[in-house]
Scaffold this motif. Structure first.
Motif, PDB file in Angstrom:
ATOM      1  N   ALA A 160       0.719  -1.234   0.012  1.00  0.00           N
ATOM      2  CA  ALA A 160      -0.143  -0.229  -0.168  1.00  0.00           C
ATOM      3  C   ALA A 160       1.055   1.165  -0.178  1.00  0.00           C
ATOM      4  O   ALA A 160       0.677   1.872  -0.963  1.00  0.00           O
ATOM      5  N   GLY A 207       3.628   1.353  -0.970  1.00  0.00           N
ATOM      6  CA  GLY A 207       4.404   1.825  -3.039  1.00  0.00           C
ATOM      7  C   GLY A 207       3.299   2.481  -3.851  1.00  0.00           C
ATOM      8  O   GLY A 207       4.213   2.833  -4.123  1.00  0.00           O
ATOM      9  N   GLY A 208       1.580   1.802  -3.645  1.00  0.00           N
ATOM     10  CA  GLY A 208       1.468   2.731  -3.965  1.00  0.00           C
ATOM     11  C   GLY A 208       1.619   3.875  -4.124  1.00  0.00           C
ATOM     12  O   GLY A 208       0.553   4.278  -5.097  1.00  0.00           O
ATOM     13  N   ILE A 209       0.459   4.204  -2.518  1.00  0.00           N
ATOM     14  CA  ILE A 209       1.128   5.988  -2.425  1.00  0.00           C
ATOM     15  C   ILE A 209       1.457   6.905  -2.613  1.00  0.00           C
ATOM     16  O   ILE A 209       1.862   7.647  -3.914  1.00  0.00           O
ATOM     17  N   PHE A 264       3.673   5.499  -5.161  1.00  0.00           N
ATOM     18  CA  PHE A 264       3.535   5.474  -7.117  1.00  0.00           C
ATOM     19  C   PHE A 264       2.038   7.037  -7.368  1.00  0.00           C
ATOM     20  O   PHE A 264       2.569   7.445  -8.666  1.00  0.00           O
ATOM     21  N   PHE A 265       1.801   6.882  -6.436  1.00  0.00           N
ATOM     22  CA  PHE A 265       0.053   7.810  -6.578  1.00  0.00           C
ATOM     23  C   PHE A 265       1.142   9.237  -6.312  1.00  0.00           C
ATOM     24  O   PHE A 265       0.363   9.910  -7.281  1.00  0.00           O
ATOM     25  N   GLU A 310       3.899  -4.913  -9.418  1.00  0.00           N
ATOM     26  CA  GLU A 310       3.402  -3.409  -8.365  1.00  0.00           C
ATOM     27  C   GLU A 310       5.354  -2.758  -8.598  1.00  0.00           C
ATOM     28  O   GLU A 310       5.119  -1.684  -9.209  1.00  0.00           O
ATOM     29  N   GLY A 314       2.275   8.280 -13.365  1.00  0.00           N
ATOM     30  CA  GLY A 314       2.056   7.698 -12.458  1.00  0.00           C
ATOM     31  C   GLY A 314       0.456   8.970 -11.546  1.00  0.00           C
ATOM     32  O   GLY A 314       0.346   8.266 -11.149  1.00  0.00           O
ATOM     33  N   GLY A 322      -1.724   6.018 -11.149  1.00  0.00           N
ATOM     34  CA  GLY A 322      -0.934   5.758  -9.319  1.00  0.00           C
ATOM     35  C   GLY A 322      -2.906   5.790  -9.002  1.00  0.00           C
ATOM     36  O   GLY A 322      -2.652   5.500  -7.839  1.00  0.00           O
ATOM     37  N   GLN A 323      -3.393   6.736  -8.871  1.00  0.00           N
ATOM     38  CA  GLN A 323      -5.272   6.889  -8.589  1.00  0.00           C
ATOM     39  C   GLN A 323      -4.989   5.068  -8.495  1.00  0.00           C
ATOM     40  O   GLN A 323      -5.319   5.089  -7.244  1.00  0.00           O
ATOM     41  N   LEU A 383      -3.692   2.302  -8.960  1.00  0.00           N
ATOM     42  CA  LEU A 383      -2.522   1.276  -7.879  1.00  0.00           C
ATOM     43  C   LEU A 383      -2.589   1.409  -7.142  1.00  0.00           C
ATOM     44  O   LEU A 383      -2.775   0.157  -6.347  1.00  0.00           O
ATOM     45  N   ALA A 384      -3.030   2.130  -5.921  1.00  0.00           N
ATOM     46  CA  ALA A 384      -2.801   2.834  -4.602  1.00  0.00           C
ATOM     47  C   ALA A 384      -4.172   2.545  -3.903  1.00  0.00           C
ATOM     48  O   ALA A 384      -4.142   2.157  -2.944  1.00  0.00           O
ATOM     49  N   GLY A 440      -4.470  -1.184  -3.238  1.00  0.00           N
ATOM     50  CA  GLY A 440      -3.999  -1.999  -2.128  1.00  0.00           C
ATOM     51  C   GLY A 440      -4.387  -1.068  -1.063  1.00  0.00           C
ATOM     52  O   GLY A 440      -4.583  -2.339  -0.169  1.00  0.00           O
ATOM     53  N   MET A 441      -5.042   0.195  -1.364  1.00  0.00           N
ATOM     54  CA  MET A 441      -5.842   0.733   0.073  1.00  0.00           C
ATOM     55  C   MET A 441      -7.022  -0.062   0.343  1.00  0.00           C
ATOM     56  O   MET A 441      -7.796  -0.617   1.671  1.00  0.00           O
ATOM     57  N   PHE A 492      -6.623  -4.640   1.997  1.00  0.00           N
ATOM     58  CA  PHE A 492      -6.002  -4.442   3.081  1.00  0.00           C
ATOM     59  C   PHE A 492      -7.479  -5.294   3.613  1.00  0.00           C
ATOM     60  O   PHE A 492      -7.759  -6.039   4.339  1.00  0.00           O
TER      61      PHE A 492
END
Lengths: 358, 471
Positions: free
Chosen positions: A60, A62-64, A66-67, B102, B117, B121-122, B124-125, B128-129, B133
């Motif tokens: 997560a 890593g995702g943040i 990246f974003f 990733e 990104g 990135g939006q 992909l993030a 994750g979130m 989780f």
């Protein structure tokens, strides 16, 4: 907006280090101190239901990254190419070691995966320390040679080491005497942290022995911290500049010290969780101190041609960052709910809750 | 699958001749691109062997658990528990092979990540979130918490794991859809893509057809796996009652999903290609020349790119026009209408990937329909030839899923972001081909080991069979 996402990212990374840190540490304890089958079982039980969720914090984060900071993500991931891929391999080895060990009941099979799990844990702790060292030291952004950039200003590539192992050489490597020092610091810290977790979550016979181990390792840790603080002044000029400017930042080094010296009391604490609190404080404080020291830089440049990467020159555009706040808040509320539920179910010592007997 | 020597060629070159390596120019962009693509292709192909089962399987496990709550028949709960063991193993494999995906955006495709990104990135993030989780929090409870939670809450954790994995698929396909059909963006003077409409990422016309098509394809894999294991038990005269339950469930889910994956979702997905990537569509269908007054559909044939024709062609007239435009005599554009600069870089690979997917999809409908008829006539469990077919078809949904993804990915070439960013402009500028080949070989070795261990363990679970509980 950049600052908001910087705080989010740093908090998530810090949580990741505290959480996955204890299961790396448990792996190191498993490798060096757990001799009896019963002790090994207690250790894997103590991290069994958690390690997978802990690793999600890395993904997560890593995702943040990246974003919110795509340029930093692109620059650092390609620049630290080899160590990052090796970290991936180690994470894979560690995961299969943990998950496959119990699948076949055979001494040799179990021994192989025990070692894979333990060694990978140790190397990961070392690597994460080395990674921190690389960020503090900085890199040759743009791969400048004789005053000329060979690449765009924010790209670089580091080999694993250079022949001199010097952090001040023109051609840097991932591993030099400064980063390896931080690597050792990382490994010792996480070993203590993992031992604290095992004491916290189990009633194994190992616990008393581990308290002595923590006490002795903490002496090593204090000397490593002092050495690296001294050497830090050689690597980076005025590392405490930001703290002089904004005195409230001193709270982070203070927390680090509280945690560090609190660890000496591990043999006397009535509650088994206290040691864990101390090592968590030390990690969080140390992480925040390091981040605050180089702020607003996120990856310093070692040459004078190209500027350091800061949160302002690597961030995504304003609209994207703002719209992200909405979904992030929703996700955060859900996440807190999940953590609450998990904690309710898995609270207390782990001995009664069997793990790994699929 | 690339315009360079294919995968095995690397091995043989390394083993026997070293010709490939000797020919490499140091720091040649083309070689960097080649190994970056190889590594991504290899790691994602291997990775997707696992999520394609777990997404579909999670739904079927939830179904078993739901049937148990409804009927209180213990065998449903035992079935759910058996498939949970296989699910857990596949899920773990999916996680450990997923993290490298990733990371590789940054390690190998740094320029692409830097430029896009702010947009991909939006999603992909968010993956994750929101989904990771969710999955990781409830997977532990789902796998180990049956006694702790009771059956109703246990069902709920299973449902949440299912939800997490399908949400993950949704966000990945939203990312994929943006690359296929970019929306809601503007390009700054420095070449960076910035988002100007968040909602557009999710109302992208490419998204829903691709997502449904993909999830149904995942259901096909899960159904065929369940049916094959059931057939194995019946033919092996072990766990007979579970064998029947698995075959029946597999055939029911398999029949529905095999049909829906082709019509309407596959059809919708193809319509998007016709509309937004006509040159890709021509290459997929092997149409070198525009066919006026009704285009034929090619069943078999080998694309001969040099002579711009299909060798050994077997085709049915006018069908393609009808399928594409619902008119028997509609004109379908061939490759000759387009600039070779925008041709997909591997026309034969794309053509084969697409035809293998479609051919297998047709076969799946056929076999599931016959199995469905036998089930209705109550003769399924004694139809040896159907059971043998179901058993032997086990690997083929995996091939169909993989070639389906190859169709999408090879079809997008030579672009990373369709019509806007070329694949060759997306690689990491400072990572040399020697470093990428090193890590590619490492991944191959590690994944071969993982694959072998996986097969041994899954074989062990299947061989042991479901446990019957007494409670």
């Amino acid at each position: 907006m950049e600052l908001f996402w910087y705080i989010v990212l740093m908090s998530m990374l810090a949580i990741y280090v505290v959480l996955d840190g204890y299961d790396f540490g448990a792996g190191i304890i498993h490798l060096f101190f757990a001799k009896k089958e019963k002790d090994k079982k207690a250790i894997t039980n103590a991290i069994g239901p958690f390690w997978d969720a802990n690793e999600v914090w890395l993904i997560a984060s890593g995702g943040i990254l990246f974003f919110a900071f795509p340029t930093l993500y692109a620059s650092s991931f390609s620049g630290f190419y080899l160590p990052l891929i090796m970290i991936l391999w180690l994470l894979i080895f560690r995961a299969i070691g943990l998950e496959l060990r119990g699948q076949i009941h055979n001494k040799l099979w179990e021994a192989v995966w025990d070692k894979a799990f333990g060694i990978a844990s140790f190397l990961l702790a070392l690597f994460f320390g080395i990674a921190l060292g690389n960020v503090v030291r900085g890199v040759n952004l743009g791969m400048v040679e004789n005053g000329v950039s060979a690449h765009e200003a924010h790209y670089f590539f580091l080999p694993l080491w250079n022949p001199t192992f010097s952090p001040t050489a023109e051609h840097l490597g991932i591993i030099d005497w400064f980063t390896i020092l931080l690597g050792l610091l990382g490994a010792v810290t996480l070993t203590i942290h993992g031992a604290n977790w095992i004491i916290f979550k189990t009633n194994s016979e190992l616990n008393n022995k581990l308290k002595t181990v923590i006490f002795r390792l903490n002496i090593v840790l204090v000397s490593l911290v002092i050495t690296s603080l001294v050497l830090w002044h050689i690597i980076a000029p005025k590392p405490f500049h930001n703290f002089m400017e904004r005195p409230w930042l001193w709270v982070f080094p203070l927390l680090t010290l509280v945690g560090l010296f609190g660890l000496f009391g591990v043999r006397t604490y009535k509650k088994d969780g206290m040691g864990f609190v101390c090592s968590a404080l030390f990690i969080l404080g140390g992480f925040a101190t390091t981040a605050a020291s180089i702020f607003p830089k996120v990856l310093p440049s070692t040459n004078t041609v190209n500027p350091s990467l800061t949160i302002y020159n690597v961030a995504a555009d304003e609209y994207g960052l703002s719209v992200g706040v909405y979904w992030f808040i929703v996700a955060l509320i859900l996440l807190i709910a999940y953590i609450f539920i998990q904690y309710r179910v898995f609270k207390g010592k782990m001995d009664d809750i069997g793990y790994g007997e699929h | 699958m690339l315009n360079k020597p294919v995968f095995l060629d690397i091995f043989f070159s390394l083993l026997f001749k070293f010709e490939l390596l000797n020919n490499l120019m140091p720091f040649s962009m083309e070689d960097m691109l080649f190994y970056d693509r190889m590594q991504f292709a290899f790691t994602i192909t291997f990775h997707y062997l696992f999520p394609q089962l777990t997404m579909g399987l999670s739904l079927i496990i939830v179904y078993f658990k739901w049937k148990f709550l409804r009927t209180q028949l213990q065998s449903y709960n035992d079935a759910a528990k058996f498939w949970m063991r296989i699910f857990a193993l596949n899920f773990a494999m999916g996680v450990v092979t997923g993290i490298p995906m990733e990371f590789q955006f940054g390690t190998n495709w740094a320029k692409f990540s830097e430029l896009t990104g702010g947009i991909i990135g939006q999603t992909l993030a968010m993956e994750g979130m929101f989904s990771f989780f969710l999955e990781s929090s409830f997977l532990g409870l789902f796998l180990f918490g049956e006694k702790l939670l009771g059956h109703k809450l246990h069902f709920l954790t299973g449902f949440l794991v299912f939800l997490g994995s399908w949400a993950s698929g949704f966000l990945i396909i939203a990312t994929h859809s943006w690359m296929q059909h970019p929306v809601g963006y503007e390009i700054l003077s420095n070449g960076k893509f910035v988002l100007n409409n968040f909602g557009a990422l999710f109302s992208n016309p490419w998204l829903l057809p691709s997502y449904l098509h993909n999830q149904l394809a995942s259901m096909v894999t899960a159904s065929f796996v369940i049916a094959a294991v059931g057939a194995f038990y019946i033919l092996n005269k072990k766990h007979h009652s579970f064998g029947k339950l698995f075959v029946k469930t597999g055939v029911l889910f398999g029949l529905i999903s095999s049909v829906l994956v082709a019509f309407p979702t596959g059809d919708w997905a193809a319509k998007n290609v016709v509309e937004y990537q006509p040159v890709t569509f021509a290459a997929m269908e092997g149409l070198f020349e525009t066919q006026h007054g009704g285009a034929e559909i090619v069943l078999i044939g080998q694309p001969n790119v040099m002579e711009k024709k299909l060798d050994n062609k077997l085709a049915v007239p006018n069908i393609l026009s009808f399928l594409t435009y619902k008119k028997w005599d509609a004109t379908v554009k061939g490759l000759n209408e387009f600039n070779p600069e925008v041709y997909p870089t591997n026309i034969p690979g794309l053509y084969y990937a697409y035809h293998i997917m479609v051919g297998l999809g047709t076969l799946f409908i056929g076999i599931m329909a016959m199995a469905g008829v036998q089930l209705w006539r109550k003769k399924l469990y004694s139809s040896k030839w159907i059971l043998w077919s179901l058993l032997f078809l086990l690997p083929f949904p995996y091939i169909a899923n993989t070639t389906g993804w190859y169709t999408a990915e090879l079809g997008r070439q030579p672009w990373l972001v369709y019509n806007l960013l070329r694949t060759s402009d997306g690689i990491s500028p400072t990572v040399s081909s020697g470093n990428t080949l090193f890590t590619l070989l490492g991944f191959i070795g590690l994944y071969l080991l993982l694959g072998m261990l996986f097969l041994i363990l899954v074989g062990k679970i299947i061989n042991k069979g479901p446990l019957t509980s007494n409670t």
